[in-house]
Design a protein around this motif. Structure first.
Motif, PDB file in Angstrom:
ATOM      1  N   ALA A   6       0.830  -1.203   0.000  1.00 18.14           N
ATOM      2  CA  ALA A   6       0.000   0.000   0.000  1.00 18.14           C
ATOM      3  C   ALA A   6       0.864   1.253   0.000  1.00 18.14           C
ATOM      4  N   GLY A   7       1.954   1.230   0.769  1.00 15.91           N
ATOM      5  CA  GLY A   7       2.858   2.380   0.794  1.00 15.91           C
ATOM      6  C   GLY A   7       3.489   2.627  -0.560  1.00 15.91           C
ATOM      7  N   ALA A   8       3.874   1.537  -1.280  1.00 14.78           N
ATOM      8  CA  ALA A   8       4.477   1.691  -2.597  1.00 14.78           C
ATOM      9  C   ALA A   8       3.483   2.276  -3.588  1.00 14.78           C
ATOM     10  N   SER A  47      -8.903   2.406  -9.487  1.00 11.89           N
ATOM     11  CA  SER A  47      -8.833   1.077 -10.100  1.00 11.89           C
ATOM     12  C   SER A  47      -7.695   0.273  -9.495  1.00 11.89           C
ATOM     13  N   ASP A  48      -6.547   0.951  -9.212  1.00 10.76           N
ATOM     14  CA  ASP A  48      -5.458   0.278  -8.503  1.00 10.76           C
ATOM     15  C   ASP A  48      -5.903  -0.121  -7.097  1.00 10.76           C
ATOM     16  N   VAL A  49      -6.744   0.722  -6.485  1.00 12.79           N
ATOM     17  CA  VAL A  49      -7.240   0.438  -5.132  1.00 12.79           C
ATOM     18  C   VAL A  49      -8.058  -0.854  -5.143  1.00 12.79           C
ATOM     19  N   TYR A  50      -8.921  -1.013  -6.172  1.00 19.08           N
ATOM     20  CA  TYR A  50      -9.728  -2.229  -6.260  1.00 19.08           C
ATOM     21  C   TYR A  50      -8.834  -3.467  -6.361  1.00 19.08           C
ATOM     22  N   SER A  51      -7.835  -3.412  -7.272  1.00 20.13           N
ATOM     23  CA  SER A  51      -6.940  -4.563  -7.448  1.00 20.13           C
ATOM     24  C   SER A  51      -6.205  -4.883  -6.153  1.00 20.13           C
ATOM     25  N   PHE A  52      -5.775  -3.831  -5.418  1.00 15.26           N
ATOM     26  CA  PHE A  52      -5.108  -4.054  -4.143  1.00 15.26           C
ATOM     27  C   PHE A  52      -6.054  -4.710  -3.141  1.00 15.26           C
ATOM     28  N   GLY A  53      -7.353  -4.344  -3.202  1.00 15.44           N
ATOM     29  CA  GLY A  53      -8.331  -4.973  -2.317  1.00 15.44           C
ATOM     30  C   GLY A  53      -8.406  -6.472  -2.532  1.00 15.44           C
ATOM     31  N   VAL A  54      -8.260  -6.933  -3.792  1.00 15.97           N
ATOM     32  CA  VAL A  54      -8.270  -8.371  -4.074  1.00 15.97           C
ATOM     33  C   VAL A  54      -7.031  -9.032  -3.476  1.00 15.97           C
ATOM     34  N   VAL A 107      -8.957  -5.139   8.950  1.00 16.89           N
ATOM     35  CA  VAL A 107      -8.417  -5.342   7.599  1.00 16.89           C
ATOM     36  C   VAL A 107      -9.525  -5.795   6.652  1.00 16.89           C
ATOM     37  N   ALA A 108     -10.445  -6.654   7.121  1.00 13.25           N
ATOM     38  CA  ALA A 108     -11.549  -7.121   6.280  1.00 13.25           C
ATOM     39  C   ALA A 108     -12.440  -5.960   5.873  1.00 13.25           C
ATOM     40  N   ARG A 109     -12.710  -5.043   6.845  1.00  9.81           N
ATOM     41  CA  ARG A 109     -13.531  -3.875   6.515  1.00  9.81           C
ATOM     42  C   ARG A 109     -12.832  -2.970   5.509  1.00  9.81           C
ATOM     43  N   LEU A 110     -11.539  -2.861   5.653  1.00  7.87           N
ATOM     44  CA  LEU A 110     -10.778  -2.037   4.711  1.00  7.87           C
ATOM     45  C   LEU A 110     -10.841  -2.661   3.311  1.00  7.87           C
ATOM     46  N   ALA A 111     -10.715  -3.984   3.233  1.00  5.35           N
ATOM     47  CA  ALA A 111     -10.806  -4.660   1.935  1.00  5.35           C
ATOM     48  C   ALA A 111     -12.174  -4.446   1.313  1.00  5.35           C
ATOM     49  N   ARG A 112     -13.216  -4.513   2.163  1.00  8.23           N
ATOM     50  CA  ARG A 112     -14.569  -4.315   1.650  1.00  8.23           C
ATOM     51  C   ARG A 112     -14.737  -2.922   1.056  1.00  8.23           C
ATOM     52  N   ARG A 113     -14.133  -1.929   1.682  1.00  2.79           N
ATOM     53  CA  ARG A 113     -14.206  -0.557   1.144  1.00  2.79           C
ATOM     54  C   ARG A 113     -13.439  -0.453  -0.169  1.00  2.79           C
ATOM     55  N   CYS A 114     -12.317  -1.125  -0.262  1.00  3.69           N
ATOM     56  CA  CYS A 114     -11.527  -1.092  -1.502  1.00  3.69           C
ATOM     57  C   CYS A 114     -12.281  -1.741  -2.655  1.00  3.69           C
ATOM     58  N   LEU A 115     -13.164  -2.707  -2.368  1.00  2.43           N
ATOM     59  CA  LEU A 115     -13.858  -3.458  -3.402  1.00  2.43           C
ATOM     60  C   LEU A 115     -15.202  -2.867  -3.772  1.00  2.43           C
ATOM     61  N   ASN A 116     -15.507  -1.664  -3.304  1.00  2.00           N
ATOM     62  CA  ASN A 116     -16.766  -1.033  -3.656  1.00  2.00           C
ATOM     63  C   ASN A 116     -16.857  -0.886  -5.170  1.00  2.00           C
ATOM     64  N   PRO A 154     -11.522   4.227  -0.752  1.00  2.00           N
ATOM     65  CA  PRO A 154     -10.506   5.127  -0.204  1.00  2.00           C
ATOM     66  C   PRO A 154      -9.366   5.288  -1.201  1.00  2.00           C
ATOM     67  N   THR A 155      -8.530   6.311  -1.012  1.00  2.00           N
ATOM     68  CA  THR A 155      -7.322   6.453  -1.819  1.00  2.00           C
ATOM     69  C   THR A 155      -6.255   5.523  -1.261  1.00  2.00           C
ATOM     70  N   MET A 156      -5.216   5.297  -2.072  1.00  2.00           N
ATOM     71  CA  MET A 156      -4.133   4.441  -1.597  1.00  2.00           C
ATOM     72  C   MET A 156      -3.420   5.088  -0.410  1.00  2.00           C
ATOM     73  N   LYS A 157      -3.402   6.405  -0.348  1.00  2.00           N
ATOM     74  CA  LYS A 157      -2.775   7.084   0.783  1.00  2.00           C
ATOM     75  C   LYS A 157      -3.554   6.774   2.060  1.00  2.00           C
ATOM     76  N   GLU A 158      -4.928   6.798   1.955  1.00  2.00           N
ATOM     77  CA  GLU A 158      -5.753   6.478   3.116  1.00  2.00           C
ATOM     78  C   GLU A 158      -5.588   5.006   3.510  1.00  2.00           C
ATOM     79  N   VAL A 159      -5.512   4.127   2.513  1.00  2.00           N
ATOM     80  CA  VAL A 159      -5.323   2.705   2.797  1.00  2.00           C
ATOM     81  C   VAL A 159      -3.995   2.477   3.503  1.00  2.00           C
ATOM     82  N   ALA A 160      -2.922   3.108   2.981  1.00  2.00           N
ATOM     83  CA  ALA A 160      -1.603   2.943   3.581  1.00  2.00           C
ATOM     84  C   ALA A 160      -1.581   3.459   5.016  1.00  2.00           C
ATOM     85  N   THR A 161      -2.244   4.598   5.246  1.00  2.00           N
ATOM     86  CA  THR A 161      -2.270   5.187   6.591  1.00  2.00           C
ATOM     87  C   THR A 161      -2.963   4.244   7.571  1.00  2.00           C
TER      88      THR A 161
END
Length: 760
Positions: free
Chosen positions: A544-546, A619-626, A682-691, A698-705
Motif C-alpha cells: 500500500a505504501g508503494a 482502479s489500482d485500489v480495487y486490485s489491491f483490495g483483491v 483489515v476485512a472492513r478495509l478490503a470491503r471498502r476497496c472493493l466497492n 478510499p485512496t491508496m494514501k488512506e489505505v496505507a495510513t
C-alpha cells in the motif's frame, strides 16, 4: 391359358439358361442365377437347397412377364427389386404399406387418418438401411419417425427423429423435396429425416403445427412415407400440391407413391469374433468377416484383397491374375502371387517396376539424376541459409532503428534522459552472466518473455528478462517500463539496474529477488517458511505504501494498472517489491482518469473500469483490495472449484461478510494468529476497496495510513466480530456484482490480460 403358362415358363428358363453355364458363378451350382430381371446371388437362392437358410429363400413367380422374385419377411411376401452383395450390401424390396396420411376438415374440424403399417424386422436377418429416409409432405406439418435399433428391445422408448415441412405461403402449385446429404433437410412443403443403420422397428407419425405457430392451414392433407435416398444431389423430387387438396384420390392412388426401400442383410445372429468359433461360420477361403456395427449382431463376408468371387460359396474366393492387365512398366516382368503381384525390372534398370510407381529407370541415368538432385538440393539449402541471414540482419537493423526512434521521441517528449540512472549493458556481458541464456538459469516465464538468473562480472546476482519477440506493442511496453522504473526510487518497488538494446530481443536487468512471488507464498506455501499474520499485515502495508508513493509522491503520478500477487515479489528478507510496469501509465497532475483499451488480469480487474474503459487511481485500489483478500483467505482470485456465484473471490468474500460469517472464509493461519480486532479491521478495509463505485473507495494514501496505524498500534478500538448488519446492508447496495462482470472466460469486449506473469 395353358399356352400362356408355357410361354411364361419358357421365358423363365431362357433367362436362366445362359447364366447357369457361366464360369464365374455367384449362385450355387445347379440353382437358378436370376428370376426375371433380378440376379439372385448366394446366400440368396431360388429353389430347395439353393439358399443359406430360409431367411434367404427366394420364390420366383413365373406367372408374370417377366417373372418376379419374392422374399418372405415376417409373413409378408415382398417383391425383390434388387439384391446387392458388393459394397454397399443391401436388398431393395417393394413395401406397399408405408404411406401414412391425415386430412383435416377445415370447416368442421374432423380428422381423417389413414395409417400404413409399421416396419417390424425383429428376429430376422434384415434391418433398415441408412440409404432410406422418412419424407413428410405438407405445410406446417410435423413428420416423426419412432425407431428401435441394435440391441434395444420392444418396449424401449426408442429414438424419435422428426422434421417440419413449411410452405412459403405463396400458393405455388409445385412442392419440392430436397435431395442433398444434410440431415433434416427442408424444401418447399417437404422435409426429410434420416433413418439410422441397424433400425429394426419403424413407426411413422404426423402432427398439425398450425395452431402452435399461429398460422392458417394452407392445405387440408399431409402425407409421410419411407423412400430410398437415391443418388445424392440428383434433381430434386417434385410433386403437384393438388394431392394435398384431394385426399380421397391421393389415398386411392397408393401405387403411384414411392414404395421401394433398402434393407441391410446379414448372416447369423453373432458378430465375427463369436461366429468364427461356430461350425456354421459362412465365410469361405480367401475371405474375411465384417461386423455390421457395434450394436448390430450378425456379419458379412468379403473377399480378401487380390481375390474375387462369392465369399459364401465353396471353395471360396479365387486369386486375381493381375498380370493379365499388365500392371508393370516397360522393362519390367510381371509375376502373379496369391492375392498380389510383383514387378521386377530388367537387368540394368532400377525401380519398383510398377505403372504409377517409379517404373524402371536406367542405372546410369538414375545415378546422374541422383547426383544432380543432391547438388541442386545442396545449392538450394545454401541459398536459403544465405537469404535467412540477410533477412535477419535487415530485421535486426530495422528493429534497432525503430527502438532508438521511440527512445529519442520519448526523450524529447519528457524533456529528460529516458535512461537517467539506468545503465546500458553490453550483449556479451549479459550472455556471459546467464551462461549464454542457459535453460538451467530460467527462473520464470510469462507473456512478455523469459526471466534468467545471472551473475555480473562484479559478482552481483541479477534477474534478466529477455523479451519473446519485439512487436510494436511490446516495444511500447519495454520503453514504458524503462522510463517509469528509471524515475522511481522506493524500497518497495523493484529496482531496474539497466537494459541492453544490442541484441535481437531487448533485455531488462533487475535486482534479483530470491523468494519468488507473493502468489506462490500464499497459494503454494513452504512448510518451513509459513506466511504468518504479522508478515501478511506487513506485506499489505508495504505494498500500500508503494502504491501510495506511485499515486501521490512521484514526480508524475503513476497508475500501475496490473496489481496482483504475481507482480509482488519477495527478497531474501521477505521484503515485498512491486514489479512489472509494462502497462503502467504516467498521468498529468490535473488528470482524473485514463481512457484506454481494457487491460489487466481477471479477478483483479476493476468492474467500473471494465464497463467504462476509464482507468482511475481507484482502479489500482480495487486490485489491491483483491490482494488483501488473498492474504486474508488464502484463496485464488478466480477458482473453478467454487460455485458459479462465488467463482470470483471478491463476490465470494462479500457474500460471507454480508452474512456475518467472516470467520468461515478466513485462512486457518489468520484465524489462529491474527487478533480478532485486527482481522476485522483489515476485512472492513478490503470491503471498502472493493466497492463497485470507484468514488466510494478510499485512496491508496488512506489505505496505507490505516494499515500503518494497525502495524504501529495493533489496533486500539475494540471491534465486535459480528459486523454491524445495517452498515453492511447499506454498503452492499453499492457493492452488488452482476453476472456479466464476474463470468469472464475469455478476452471479450477488448479485455487484454496482463502480458507478463514472470518476474525477476
Amino acid at each position: 391359358m395353358q399356352m400362356i403358362y408355357y410361354l411364361h415358363l419358357l421365358f423363365f428358363f431362357f433367362a436362366l439358361g445362359p447364366l447357369a453355364s457361366s464360369p464365374s458363378l455367384t449362385h450355387k451350382p445347379g440353382c437358378p442365377a436370376r428370376c426375371g430381371n433380378v440376379m439372385i446371388p448366394y446366400p440368396f437362392g431360388v429353389g430347395s437347397g439353393c439358399s443359406l437358410g430360409s431367411s434367404f429363400h427366394i420364390v420366383c413367380n413365373t406367372s408374370t412377364i417377366p417373372p418376379k422374385p419374392y422374399l418372405n419377411i415376417r409373413n409378408y411376401n415382398l417383391e425383390v427389386v434388387e439384391i446387392r452383395s458388393d459394397n454397399p450390401t443391401h436388398i431393395r424390396i417393394r413395401y406397399p404399406y408405408l404411406l401414412h396420411g391425415v386430412c383435416y376438415n377445415l370447416t368442421s374440424g374432423n380428422v381423417t387418418w389413414e395409417g400404413g403399417r409399421d416396419i417390424y424386422l425383429s428376429e430376422t436377418q434384415y434391418t433398415l438401411s441408412e440409404n432410406n429416409w422418412l419424407t413428410a409432405i405438407g405445410c406446417d406439418d410435423f413428420g416423426e419417425a419412432l425407431t428401435l435399433r441394435g440391441q434395444e428391445y420392444y418396449g424401449d422408448p426408442g429414438h424419435r427423429d422428426a422434421c417440419v415441412g413449411f410452405c412459403s405461403g405463396n400458393r405455388s402449385t409445385v412442392g419440392v423435396c430436397p435431395n442433398n446429404d444434410d440431415s433434416n433437410s427442408v424444401g418447399e412443403g417437404c422435409c426429410r429425416v434420416p433413418i439410422a443403420k441397424g433400425t429394426w422397428y419403424l413407426d411413422i407419425g404426423l402432427s398439425d403445427l398450425t395452431k402452435i405457430v399461429n398460422r392458417t392451414r394452407l392445405f387440408p392433407c399431409s402425407y409421410a412415407f419411407v423412400k430410398e435416398k437415391g443418388i445424392i444431389n440428383e434433381p430434386s423430387h417434385s410433386y403437384n400440391l393438388s394431392i394435398l387438396q384431394q385426399s380421397s384420390i391421393a389415398f386411392s392412388q397408393k401405387n403411384q407413391w414411392p414404395q421401394v426401400i433398402s434393407l441391410d442383410w446379414r448372416i447369423g445372429d453373432r458378430n465375427c469374433s463369436r461366429a468364427r468359433r461356430n461350425s456354421t461360420y459362412a465365410c469361405q477361403a480367401n475371405s474375411h468377416c465384417v461386423d455390421l456395427g457395434p450394436d448390430i449382431e450378425g456379419y458379412l463376408c468379403n473377399c480378401s484383397h487380390g481375390y474375387v468371387g462369392n465369399p459364401y460359396l465353396y471353395p471360396g474366393c479365387t486369386d486375381i491374375n493381375e498380370c493379365d492387365d499388365n500392371p508393370c512398366a516397360p522393362h519390367a516382368q510381371c509375376k502373379n502371387t496369391p492375392g498380389n503381384f510383383s514387378c521386377t525390372c530388367d537387368s540394368g534398370y532400377n525401380g519398383d517396376g510398377k505403372k504409377g510407381g517409379s517404373g524402371c529407370t536406367s542405372s546410369i541415368k538414375f545415378v546422374l539424376i541422383g547426383l544432380g538432385s543432391a547438388l541442386g538440393l545442396l545449392l538450394l539449402l545454401l541459398l536459403c541459409f544465405w537469404l535467412r541471414k540477410v533477412v535477419e540482419k535487415r530485421k535486426n537493423r530495422k528493429r534497432k532503428e525503430d527502438l532508438f526512434k521511440h527512445l529519442l521521441l520519448l526523450q524529447q517528449q519528457t524533456g529528460e534522459g529516458t535512461f537517467g540512472k539506468t545503465k546500458l549493458f553490453g550483449a556479451k556481458e549479459l550472455e556471459k552472466a546467464t551462461d549464454h541464456f542457459n535453460k538451467n538459469r530460467i527462473c520464470g516465464r510469462g507473456g512478455q518473455g523469459i526471466v534468467y538468473k545471472g551473475m555480473l562480472s562484479d559478482g552481483t546476482i541479477v534477474a534478466i528478462k529477455k523479451l519473446n519477440k519485439v512487436d510494436e506493442n511490446q516495444l511500447v511496453q519495454f520503453i514504458n517500463e524503462v522510463m517509469i522504473l528509471s524515475q522511481i526510487n522506493h524500497k518497495n518497488v523493484v529496482k531496474l539496474l539497466g537494459c541492453c538494446l544490442a541484441t535481437q530481443d531487448p533485455l531488462l536487468v533487475y535486482e534479483f529477488l530470491p523468494n519468488g512471488t507473493l502468489f506462490d507464498s500464499i497459494h503454494d506455501p513452504k512448510p518451513e517458511f509459513p506466511l504468518t499474520w504479522n508478515m501478511r499485515l506487513k506485506i499489505a502495508t508495504d505494498v500500500a505504501g508503494a502504491l501510495a508513493y506511485l499515486h501521490f509522491a512521484s514526480s508524475i503520478p503513476i497508475y500501475h494498472r496490473d496489481i496482483k500477487s504475481t507482480n509482488i515479489l519477495l527478497d531474501e528478507k521477505n521484503v515485498v517489491k512491486v514489479s512489472d510496469f509494462g502497462i503502467s501509465k504516467l498521468v498529468e497532475v490535473d488528470q482524473t482518469h485514463l481512457t484506454t483499451v481494457v487491460k489487466g488480469t481477471f479477478g483483479y480487474l476493476d468492474p467500473e473500469y471494465y464497463q467504462t474503459s476509464q482507468y482511475t487511481e481507484k482502479s489500482d485500489v480495487y486490485s489491491f483490495g483483491v490482494v488483501i483478500l488473498e492474504l486474508l483467505t488464502g484463496q485464488r482470485p478466480i477458482s473453478m472449484e467454487r460455485t458459479e456465484v462465488g467463482r470470483n473471490l471478491a463476490s465470494h468474500f462479500l457474500a460471507y461478510i454480508g452474512a456475518d460469517n467472516l470467520d468461515a472464509i478466513l485462512d486457518a493461519q489468520v484465524l489462529e494468529e491474527g487478533g480478532k480486532d485486527e482481522v476485522i479491521a483489515v476485512a472492513r478495509l478490503a470491503r471498502r476497496c472493493l466497492n463497485v463505485k470507484g468514488q466510494m473507495r478510499p485512496t491508496m494514501k488512506e489505505v496505507a495510513t490505516e494499515l500503518e496505524s494497525l502495524v504501529m498500534s495493533q489496533i486500539h478500538p475494540a471491534v465486535d466480530l459480528k459486523l454491524d448488519k445495517e452498515a453492511i446492508e447499506s454498503e452492499a447496495k453499492d457493492m452488488e456484482f452482476s453476472d456479466i462482470e464476474y463470468s469472464w472466460t475469455s478476452n471479450d469486449h477488448g479485455i487484454a490480460t496482463s502480458s507478463s506473469d514472470a518476474h525477476p
